[in-house]
Design an enzyme around this catalytic site. Structure first.
Site, mmCIF file in Angstrom:
data_model
loop_
_atom_site.group_PDB
_atom_site.id
_atom_site.type_symbol
_atom_site.label_atom_id
_atom_site.label_comp_id
_atom_site.label_asym_id
_atom_site.label_seq_id
_atom_site.Cartn_x
_atom_site.Cartn_y
_atom_site.Cartn_z
ATOM 1 N N LYS A 1 0.814 -1.221 0.000
ATOM 2 C CA LYS A 1 0.000 0.000 0.000
ATOM 3 C C LYS A 1 0.844 1.265 0.000
ATOM 4 C CE LYS A 1 -4.393 -1.904 1.368
ATOM 5 N NZ LYS A 1 -5.514 -1.934 2.317
ATOM 6 N N ARG B 1 -3.213 -10.065 4.969
ATOM 7 C CA ARG B 1 -3.595 -10.251 3.565
ATOM 8 C C ARG B 1 -2.481 -9.685 2.684
ATOM 9 N NH1 ARG B 1 -6.062 -7.205 -0.479
ATOM 10 N NH2 ARG B 1 -7.639 -8.276 -1.751
#
Length: 286
Positions: free
Chosen positions: A225, A265
């Protein structure tokens, strides 16, 4: 309380003696880090099976990009992308999670063999989602969400990001419980990168214990991210591409595991699978 007890167990899913690793299969042309790579059903199933060989405990299949600025796909297209991949992986014995905001996709994915519904909207995007999950008796990931990101990073203003995310997640959990989802099948996710800037994401990671106070197993989805790109770039440099953030992702996975996360994840599984096993070994030595 020990880390293992804080981690929790999700009814309807296997039990792991450490933080679980959820691998990602994006059946999309436009996801932020790997869009288009696994768009074909055969390639997507093959990739999911590869993630399992690399150490994934679950595989999360999604057919709609949720990156900032992404446009929604219609229901028919999402079903076309997702259901064959879910069916293919489930038929091979893989524990499959379906990443969707649509009740119809969740229902059909569960019928095709999915074991878990991962809804980034926490049931807000589709009013039928909570009742659909409750009727199926499925585990449900409730993520912190403040709306669609088609216009950018919407409503990312916080006076105290940790307190506000905890309070908003608690309200969503209460709504999900009121909708009939069993309390032992609810997982919470702080929603890193969703209506949050880098400093917000880092603050949440620094205070995962506060999220653990919700009394639910915790999923941490930090993989590749933007905040990792900002950290790696430093004050003057350009952020490295998403696919060059996997070592940083593994570092976050180890930190999250050490703080009691139920699962992480990730796109690249091997390094994170190693990281959570090291974290578990350290816990065992205490």
């Amino acid at each position: 309380m020990s880390t293992e007890r804080r981690r929790g167990h999700v009814a309807g899913l296997p039990t792991w003696d450490r933080c679980a690793v959820m691998g990602v299969v994006n059946v999309t042309p436009d996801s932020f880090s790997d869009g288009g790579r696994w768009f074909d059903t055969t390639a997507a199933v093959k990739h999911g099976l590869h993630l399992v060989t690399e150490g994934a405990d679950l595989v999360d299949v999604g057919g709609e990009s949720t990156r900032p600025g992404a446009s929604r796909v219609d229901e028919t297209e999402e079903l076309k992308r997702v259901i064959p991949v879910v069916r293919g992986l489930a038929s091979e014995g893989v524990t499959v999670s379906v990443d969707t905001m649509r009740a119809s996709v969740a229902e059909q994915a569960l019928a095709a063999g999915a074991a878990l519904v991962n809804d980034v909207s926490g049931g807000l995007a589709d009013p039928a989602m909570i009742s659909a999950v409750a009727a199926a008796g499925a585990p449900f990931v409730v993520m912190h969400w403040r709306g669609f990101l088609e216009g950018g990073n919407v409503r990312g203003t916080y006076a105290d990001v940790v307190s506000e995310v905890v309070d908003e997640l608690r309200a969503r959990v209460d709504a999900v419980l009121a909708g009939g989802v069993s309390p032992d099948r609810i997982v919470v996710d702080p929603g890193l990168g969703f209506s949050k800037d880098s400093e917000h994401d880092l603050a949440l990671l620094a205070h995962l214990d506060r999220l653990g106070g919700l009394g639910r197993p915790l999923l941490v989805a930090a993989s590749r991210k933007r905040f990792l790109g900002h950290v790696l770039a430093g004050p003057e440099g350009a952020p490295p591409p998403a696919r060059e953030r996997d070592a940083a992702t593994a570092a976050v996975s180890a930190l999250a595991a050490h703080q009691g996360a139920w699962a992480v994840r990730v796109h690249e599984v091997r390094a994170t699978a190693d990281a959570v096993r090291v974290a578990r070994a350290v816990e065992g030595a205490q």
